[in-house]
Enzyme design. Structure first.
Site, PDB file in Angstrom:
ATOM      1  N   GLU A 141      14.668-123.198  83.812  1.00 17.94           N
ATOM      2  CA  GLU A 141      15.137-122.201  84.777  1.00 17.94           C
ATOM      3  C   GLU A 141      14.080-121.134  85.036  1.00 17.94           C
ATOM      4  O   GLU A 141      13.913-120.664  86.159  1.00 17.94           O
ATOM      5  CB  GLU A 141      16.413-121.534  84.260  1.00 17.94           C
ATOM      6  CG  GLU A 141      17.637-122.417  84.335  1.00 17.94           C
ATOM      7  CD  GLU A 141      18.008-122.773  85.756  1.00 17.94           C
ATOM      8  OE1 GLU A 141      18.789-122.038  86.379  1.00 17.94           O
ATOM      9  OE2 GLU A 141      17.505-123.796  86.264  1.00 17.94           O
ATOM     10  N   THR A 194      16.382-118.768  95.683  1.00 18.46           N
ATOM     11  CA  THR A 194      16.896-117.963  94.576  1.00 18.46           C
ATOM     12  C   THR A 194      16.017-116.761  94.277  1.00 18.46           C
ATOM     13  O   THR A 194      16.511-115.657  94.042  1.00 18.46           O
ATOM     14  CB  THR A 194      17.022-118.841  93.310  1.00 18.46           C
ATOM     15  OG1 THR A 194      17.909-119.929  93.596  1.00 18.46           O
ATOM     16  CG2 THR A 194      17.585-118.033  92.155  1.00 18.46           C
TER      17      THR A 194
END
Length: 319
Positions: A141, A194
């Site tokens: 991530e 994101t």
């Protein structure tokens, strides 16, 4: 973990599916998330006779993801896992099959990462708690979006509804939930990266806003424990992040109004968007909501994908 160190022969392989996830769950920015049954990603992993990790194939990404194992979230997280157990001597061939849209706000990178880690764990005969893979999933991530948050990877790996109580040290708690809670997801075909979505969030907030948000998070968690869907619904309000991120999603408030009029328990942004989701009390209502929202998006020349699922309590699985 003694079985990890057993001799391994080349050619053995495994195919693993890992699910999409809804992170934040409206009021729980970076601390709440849950897994769904669809969509998700698949990884095929084989042991080779030459040490090192290679990515031999990626499908479904339209050429957007790197084959370089030093730059791909799947291989990077698996490499950290192998280093932690002292098995950098083995070789792995990875195929990544994207079965879900990239940049959807549904944990695309975390689904890939978790599928890869679970495949490696399975191949190596590692029977320890899957939660021990979380630090390596967070490495993926961190590469994907600059932050090693766990609200996508934790539910993808553990299944169910999860709370990240603390990041330092990492403390992840699985929460109960009503069994008849369904999720209606609509992914509008618009681009909301994101990294950029995180940058527009305010750095400072008023104390009164923080108190409101804390109350909503506590109410949502209480509703999950009490099987109180009404409490869940009235607690799912976000006054910190949603007002800013909603500007990136076409007709967000119009879609929320439509969903609530059709019987949704709640409505909000999935992760950083642009996907939106509604909780409902049954599958039929969820399907009707996705159909209506998709028709609305079509009317304003925006394509979309839709998904309906209950909460996935199993997480990744060997296919």
């Amino acid at each position: 973990m003694t079985s990890i160190f057993a001799p391994l022969s080349g050619g053995r392989g495994v195919k693993v599916f890992a699910p999409a996830t809804v992170a934040n769950v409206v009021c729980g920015f970076d601390v709440l998330g849950f897994a769904v049954n669809e969509p998700g990603d698949e990884v095929i992993m084989r042991i080779t006779n030459k040490p090192g990790i290679i990515i031999s194939k990626i499908t479904g990404d339209n050429g957007r993801l790197p084959l370089d194992p030093a730059k791909n979230t799947v291989s990077v997280s698996v490499q950290h896992y192998l280093q932690s157990i002292g098995r950098t001597d083995i070789g792995l061939d990875i195929e990544l099959h994207k079965k879900m849209p990239i940049g959807s706000g549904l944990g695309s990178s975390s689904a890939s990462t978790v599928a890869g880690l679970f495949a490696a764990k399975t191949l190596l005969g590692d029977d320890t708690d899957p939660a021990k893979l979380l630090p390596f999933a967070r490495k993926g991530e961190e590469m994907a979006c600059g932050h090693g948050h766990a609200d996508n990877v934790a539910p993808a790996l553990l299944g169910g509804f999860v709370l990240i109580r603390s990041y330092d040290p990492l403390d992840v708690i699985r929460l109960p939930h009503p069994k008849d809670l369904y999720c209606a997801i609509v992914f509008p075909d618009v681009d909301v990266p994101t990294r950029e979505a995180r940058q527009i969030i305010r750095n400072k907030i008023l104390m009164k806003d923080a108190v409101t948000q804390w109350g909503n998070i506590a109410g949502l968690v209480s509703g999950l424990f009490m099987n109180d869907i009404d409490l869940i619904g009235r607690s799912m309000k976000d006054i910190l992040v949603e007002p800013v991120r909603s500007m990136l999603i076409p007709d967000f408030y119009k879609m929320r109004e439509m969903a609530m009029e059709m019987g949704a328990v709640s409505f909000g942004i999935s992760g950083s968007g642009p996907s939106v989701f509604a909780f409902t009390r049954d599958e039929e209502t969820a399907r009707k909501i996705t159909q209506k929202l998709q028709r609305h998006l079509t009317s304003i020349q925006i394509g979309s994908n839709t998904y309906v699922s209950d909460i996935n309590d199993k997480g990744p699985k060997v296919l």
